[in-house]
Design an enzyme around this catalytic site. Structure first.
Site, mmCIF file in Angstrom:
data_model
loop_
_atom_site.group_PDB
_atom_site.id
_atom_site.type_symbol
_atom_site.label_atom_id
_atom_site.label_comp_id
_atom_site.label_asym_id
_atom_site.label_seq_id
_atom_site.Cartn_x
_atom_site.Cartn_y
_atom_site.Cartn_z
ATOM 1 C CD GLU A 287 -1.976 1.572 3.064
ATOM 2 O OE1 GLU A 287 -1.264 1.927 3.821
ATOM 3 O OE2 GLU A 287 -2.836 1.237 3.320
ATOM 4 C CG ASP B 162 -4.699 -1.983 -0.908
ATOM 5 O OD1 ASP B 162 -4.490 -3.255 0.007
ATOM 6 O OD2 ASP B 162 -4.911 -1.536 0.473
#
Length: 350
Positions: free
Chosen positions: A60, A117
């Protein structure tokens, strides 16, 4: 090989000609803000340091760092971050990245599972940078990651196209209440770009389903989504996770806005749900009780509601949320993403 280069060239042309959500612009982030961010969080090795979480690094953070370097038009900083990401985290055999790197562990990667993500952010930033700086190698790497995300993480469940949070541990084979999703993993602005990298109708289906979930998942008195949601039946709190609108979830409205979603009713519901007072305060929300359990004072968190108010009501951003004084990695990152977005799309709100 000739076909490969033709495909890269076609992508570069398509992205250069594209407009609208999913096409963030280099130069949207002031260089002095990016310089302050790098001085605080970028290690000399190229890793973004999460100083609020034991100084670990994760996909991330690397993805955010790459995106911010692109937004600041800093190719040298981008390459520094990408070099660490490529050599230290892209260690799986399926094209995805191991999600966490621990400075005090040996080996530094102790859990090779990925985080979807992070993979999406990395591929998205590589694609934008490759297009803007004419670096086909970045586009090639981005395409490889996008194809791996599509192959391993974008799945169909009872007619819904959903995003698994990781390759292992969240589907119905691994959990009694599976599949479990994390709404904050839907990086809406990235999906149109990933669709150019790995053409498939599933990207638009994933975007549509994500928006539908943001409307439908209204849990507890606050009517907010929890960080982890079970889709085994009707959407509900996933077992074994805190029943809260927590640090991951609070970026959902920012992702919606950066992805071009400006629906007042939806953004107002998020604004009300995690507001801690009438002065711009926000907080972590206990879903069953609907109460703010932890107030968040950093302007990096508060700016999200300020941007929503700007979009829906034309309210200018407060002075405090426009001043960048980085302390902790996560809110500082959200603040820069928010400020770059407003500078690019809503300069009248500054």
């Amino acid at each position: 090989m000739r076909k490969h280069f033709a495909a890269v060239a076609a992508f570069l042309l398509a992205l250069a000609c594209s407009t609208g959500p999913g096409h963030a612009q280099a130069g949207a982030l002031p260089t002095e803000m990016w310089a302050a961010y790098k001085a605080k969080f970028l290690d000399g090795s190229g890793r973004i340091v999460d100083n609020g979480n034991g100084n670990v690094s994760h996909t991330e953070g690397q993805g955010y760092g790459l995106l911010l370097a692109y937004l600041a038009n800093d190719p040298e900083g981008f390459e520094q971050i990408w070099s660490f990401t490529r050599t230290e985290l892209l260690v799986r055999d399926d094209g995805l990245a191991a999600w966490r790197w621990e400075p005090d562990a040996s080996p530094h990667v102790t859990d090779v599972n990925n985080a979807s993500d992070g993979d999406i952010l990395i591929a998205y930033a590589l694609a934008l940078a490759g297009s803007h700086w004419n670096k086909p190698v970045y586009v090639t790497e981005a395409s490889s990651i996008a194809k791996s995300v599509l192959r391993n993480l974008v799945v169909t469940w009872r007619g819904r196209t959903i995003l698994l949070p990781a390759a292992e541990g969240f589907d119905q084979k691994h959990r009694d209440d599976g599949p479990v999703i994390n709404p904050s993993y839907w990086v809406f602005e990235a999906f149109p770009v990933l669709a150019l990298l790995a053409p498939s109708e599933k990207w638009s289906e994933l975007s549509d389903e994500g928006l539908r979930l943001m409307h439908d998942v209204q849990l507890g008195p606050s009517r907010l989504p929890s960080e982890w949601v079970s889709l085994a039946t009707a959407p509900k709190l996933a077992a074994g996770f805190p029943a809260e609108y927590g640090y991951n979830a609070l970026r959902v409205p920012l992702y919606l806005m950066r992805g071009g979603v400006t629906e007042k009713a939806l953004l107002d519901r998020f604004r009300r749900g995690w507001s801690a007072d009438d002065m711009g305060g926000v907080g972590i929300v206990d879903i069953p009780g609907g109460r703010v359990k932890e107030r968040l004072d950093d302007p990096g968190y508060q700016i999200i509601n300020h941007i929503a108010a700007c979009i829906t009501d034309g309210t200018k951003l407060g002075t405090a949320v426009q001043q960048f004084n980085p302390v902790l990695y996560y809110p500082s990152t959200l603040q820069l993403l928010g400020l770059a977005f407003v500078r690019e799309n809503y300069p009248q709100c500054l």
